[in-house]
Design an enzyme around this catalytic site. Structure first.
Site, PDB file in Angstrom:
ATOM      1  N   ASN A 186       3.206 -61.189  -6.706  1.00 59.05           N
ATOM      2  CA  ASN A 186       2.565 -61.627  -7.217  1.00 59.05           C
ATOM      3  C   ASN A 186       3.313 -62.751  -8.651  1.00 59.05           C
ATOM      4  O   ASN A 186       4.004 -62.007  -9.222  1.00 59.05           O
ATOM      5  CB  ASN A 186       2.054 -60.450  -8.773  1.00 59.05           C
ATOM      6  CG  ASN A 186       1.221 -61.140  -9.510  1.00 59.05           C
ATOM      7  OD1 ASN A 186       0.626 -62.337  -9.870  1.00 59.05           O
ATOM      8  ND2 ASN A 186       0.661 -59.970 -10.887  1.00 59.05           N
ATOM      9  N   TRP A 187       2.457 -63.364  -8.268  1.00 60.65           N
ATOM     10  CA  TRP A 187       3.533 -65.060  -9.047  1.00 60.65           C
ATOM     11  C   TRP A 187       2.663 -64.958 -10.213  1.00 60.65           C
ATOM     12  O   TRP A 187       3.950 -65.892 -11.054  1.00 60.65           O
ATOM     13  CB  TRP A 187       3.477 -66.018  -7.820  1.00 60.65           C
ATOM     14  CG  TRP A 187       4.015 -66.404  -6.870  1.00 60.65           C
ATOM     15  CD1 TRP A 187       4.978 -65.273  -5.957  1.00 60.65           C
ATOM     16  CD2 TRP A 187       4.021 -67.903  -5.948  1.00 60.65           C
ATOM     17  NE1 TRP A 187       5.247 -65.825  -5.252  1.00 60.65           N
ATOM     18  CE2 TRP A 187       4.989 -67.262  -4.862  1.00 60.65           C
ATOM     19  CE3 TRP A 187       3.569 -69.261  -6.259  1.00 60.65           C
ATOM     20  CZ2 TRP A 187       5.463 -68.287  -3.992  1.00 60.65           C
ATOM     21  CZ3 TRP A 187       4.419 -69.684  -4.813  1.00 60.65           C
ATOM     22  CH2 TRP A 187       4.719 -70.230  -3.557  1.00 60.65           C
ATOM     23  N   LYS A 188       2.264 -64.211 -10.389  1.00 58.37           N
ATOM     24  CA  LYS A 188       1.487 -64.982 -11.854  1.00 58.37           C
ATOM     25  C   LYS A 188       1.343 -65.963 -11.899  1.00 58.37           C
ATOM     26  O   LYS A 188       1.287 -66.397 -11.100  1.00 58.37           O
ATOM     27  CB  LYS A 188       2.244 -64.300 -13.107  1.00 58.37           C
ATOM     28  CG  LYS A 188       2.852 -62.549 -12.280  1.00 58.37           C
ATOM     29  CD  LYS A 188       2.883 -62.155 -14.210  1.00 58.37           C
ATOM     30  CE  LYS A 188       3.525 -61.076 -13.220  1.00 58.37           C
ATOM     31  NZ  LYS A 188       3.372 -59.568 -14.383  1.00 58.37           N
ATOM     32  N   HIS A 223      -5.575 -56.550 -12.308  1.00 57.76           N
ATOM     33  CA  HIS A 223      -4.831 -56.202 -13.032  1.00 57.76           C
ATOM     34  C   HIS A 223      -4.438 -56.316 -14.444  1.00 57.76           C
ATOM     35  O   HIS A 223      -4.818 -56.509 -14.956  1.00 57.76           O
ATOM     36  CB  HIS A 223      -3.855 -57.800 -12.255  1.00 57.76           C
ATOM     37  CG  HIS A 223      -2.497 -57.727 -12.898  1.00 57.76           C
ATOM     38  ND1 HIS A 223      -1.957 -57.623 -14.388  1.00 57.76           N
ATOM     39  CD2 HIS A 223      -0.879 -57.565 -11.894  1.00 57.76           C
ATOM     40  CE1 HIS A 223      -0.144 -57.453 -14.087  1.00 57.76           C
ATOM     41  NE2 HIS A 223       0.114 -57.240 -12.541  1.00 57.76           N
ATOM     42  N   GLU A 225      -2.950 -57.595 -16.379  1.00 54.73           N
ATOM     43  CA  GLU A 225      -3.259 -58.657 -17.855  1.00 54.73           C
ATOM     44  C   GLU A 225      -4.322 -59.116 -17.922  1.00 54.73           C
ATOM     45  O   GLU A 225      -5.169 -59.510 -18.603  1.00 54.73           O
ATOM     46  CB  GLU A 225      -1.607 -59.315 -16.987  1.00 54.73           C
ATOM     47  CG  GLU A 225      -1.106 -58.918 -17.613  1.00 54.73           C
ATOM     48  CD  GLU A 225       0.322 -59.909 -15.852  1.00 54.73           C
ATOM     49  OE1 GLU A 225      -0.305 -60.650 -15.133  1.00 54.73           O
ATOM     50  OE2 GLU A 225       1.383 -59.175 -15.913  1.00 54.73           O
ATOM     51  N   GLU A 252       0.336 -49.079 -11.084  1.00 53.89           N
ATOM     52  CA  GLU A 252       1.350 -50.037 -11.892  1.00 53.89           C
ATOM     53  C   GLU A 252       1.164 -49.599 -13.193  1.00 53.89           C
ATOM     54  O   GLU A 252       0.322 -49.972 -14.314  1.00 53.89           O
ATOM     55  CB  GLU A 252       0.390 -51.840 -11.292  1.00 53.89           C
ATOM     56  CG  GLU A 252       0.876 -52.521 -10.351  1.00 53.89           C
ATOM     57  CD  GLU A 252       0.852 -53.840 -10.933  1.00 53.89           C
ATOM     58  OE1 GLU A 252       1.388 -54.416 -10.133  1.00 53.89           O
ATOM     59  OE2 GLU A 252       0.434 -54.289 -11.113  1.00 53.89           O
ATOM     60  N   GLY A 292       6.672 -56.035 -16.188  1.00 49.59           N
ATOM     61  CA  GLY A 292       7.600 -57.196 -16.815  1.00 49.59           C
ATOM     62  C   GLY A 292       8.657 -56.876 -17.416  1.00 49.59           C
ATOM     63  O   GLY A 292       9.136 -57.726 -18.338  1.00 49.59           O
ATOM     64  N   SER A 344       8.222 -53.872 -12.634  1.00 46.66           N
ATOM     65  CA  SER A 344       9.833 -53.281 -12.507  1.00 46.66           C
ATOM     66  C   SER A 344      10.354 -53.094 -10.838  1.00 46.66           C
ATOM     67  O   SER A 344      11.795 -52.799 -10.841  1.00 46.66           O
ATOM     68  CB  SER A 344      10.289 -53.485 -14.257  1.00 46.66           C
ATOM     69  OG  SER A 344       9.629 -53.640 -15.098  1.00 46.66           O
ATOM     70  N   GLY A 354       6.145 -58.283  -9.289  1.00 49.31           N
ATOM     71  CA  GLY A 354       6.180 -59.636  -9.891  1.00 49.31           C
ATOM     72  C   GLY A 354       6.848 -60.930 -10.503  1.00 49.31           C
ATOM     73  O   GLY A 354       7.328 -61.081  -8.655  1.00 49.31           O
ATOM     74  N   GLY A 355       7.955 -60.545 -11.338  1.00 45.77           N
ATOM     75  CA  GLY A 355       9.261 -61.102 -11.279  1.00 45.77           C
ATOM     76  C   GLY A 355       9.996 -61.561 -10.342  1.00 45.77           C
ATOM     77  O   GLY A 355      10.717 -62.459 -10.427  1.00 45.77           O
TER      78      GLY A 355
HETATM   79  C1  PEP Z   1       3.143 -57.486 -11.192  1.00 48.27           C
HETATM   80  O1  PEP Z   1       2.634 -58.712 -12.546  1.00 48.27           O
HETATM   81  O2  PEP Z   1       2.455 -57.098 -10.412  1.00 48.27           O
HETATM   82  C2  PEP Z   1       4.232 -57.053 -11.803  1.00 48.27           C
HETATM   83  C3  PEP Z   1       4.601 -55.304 -10.992  1.00 48.27           C
HETATM   84  O3  PEP Z   1       5.130 -57.608 -12.303  1.00 48.27           O
HETATM   85  P1  PEP Z   1       6.926 -57.144 -12.092  1.00 48.27           P
HETATM   86  O4  PEP Z   1       6.888 -57.036 -11.069  1.00 48.27           O
HETATM   87  O5  PEP Z   1       7.163 -58.293 -12.960  1.00 48.27           O
HETATM   88  O6  PEP Z   1       7.074 -56.504 -13.676  1.00 48.27           O
END
Ligand code: PEP
Length: 247
Positions: free
Chosen positions: A9-11, A94, A96, A165, A171, A209, A230-231
């Protein structure tokens, strides 16, 4: 159940030049993956990503979809539009979007329905906040979130992917322990099984994470069928390491 799925997930990150570098680096380092792989990119980059990934084992995904088909919904993108760009997966619900855009359980269920109707697999995100975990309501929260999607999509629920999640892990660098994640995944698995005889096939991803160092232990849990990343999906070496851990 099918194999594991690792979805990036590049966001709201990237740019034409950076995307090309990242995708080329991932493709250069990718052995034949033992799992399914996808990258969920910002909508303006769907065409670029599709072209760069053509003929590769990596699928293209989007990060959101409208709960409507067409019409006066400025800024929204329909499932049919995503389909035209070869989108295989779309993230819905999500945290966010629930947090910053007021998305409700019912709205997320509508989005999942539109994706399914267009032949796109929704990756339905559920997860509790830290306050909800501390109040002991993790199970009730994730079950309520998933129940809305099951209620609206019962007939084809086996076609969805679920991502657990925990909001406090996204994040933050604070990952759920493999045991904490497995416990919630088992609850979600039981809920899906109760809804559909086909539920054994449904992939339940962990997100929050996940990184190169912790992926193998998380992915080794019996009910963790992959990751929403994500990251770490923005760094080719880290994303590749997570893919390698998904056996
Ligand atoms: C996400 O945005 O779905 C996610 C899991 O982010 P991260 O891996 O950065 O926590």
């Amino acid at each position: 159940m099918t194999g594991k799925l690792i979805a990036g997930n590049w966001k709201m990150n990237g740019g034409l030049a950076a995307n090309e570098l990242l995708i080329k680096a991932v493709l250069a380092g990718l052995q034949t993956p033992a799992c399914e792989v996808a990258v969920c990119v910002p909508a303006p980059y769907l065409a670029q990503t599709r072209a760069l990934l053509a003929g590769s084992p990596i699928d293209v995904g989007a990060q959101d979809v409208s709960g409507h088909d067409s019409g006066a919904f400025t800024g929204e993108i329909s499932a049919a539009m995503l389909k035209e760009f070869g989108v295989r997966y779309v993230i819905v619900g999500h945290s966010e979007r629930r947090q910053h855009h007021g998305e409700t359980d019912a709205g997320v269920a509508d989005k999942a329905a539109k994706a399914l109707a267009a032949g796109i697999t929704p990756i339905v995100c559920v997860g509790e906040t830290l306050a909800q975990r501390e109040a002991g309501s993790t199970e009730a929260v994730v079950k309520r979130q998933l129940a809305a999607v099951i209620h609206a999509n019962g007939h084809c629920i086996s076609e969805i992917v679920v991502a657990y999640e925990p909001v406090w892990a996204i994040g933050t660098g604070q990952t759920a322990s493999p045991e904490q994640a497995q416990q919630v995944h088992a609850v979600l698995r039981a809920q899906l099984k109760a809804a559909s005889a086909q539920a054994r096939r449904i992939q339940i991803l962990y997100g929050g994470s996940m990184n190169a160092a912790n992926a193998a232990r998380l992915l080794g849990q019996s009910d963790i069928d992959g990751g929403l990343i994500g990251g770490a999906s923005l760094k080719a070496a880290d994303f590749l390491a997570i893919i390698s851990a998904a056996v």
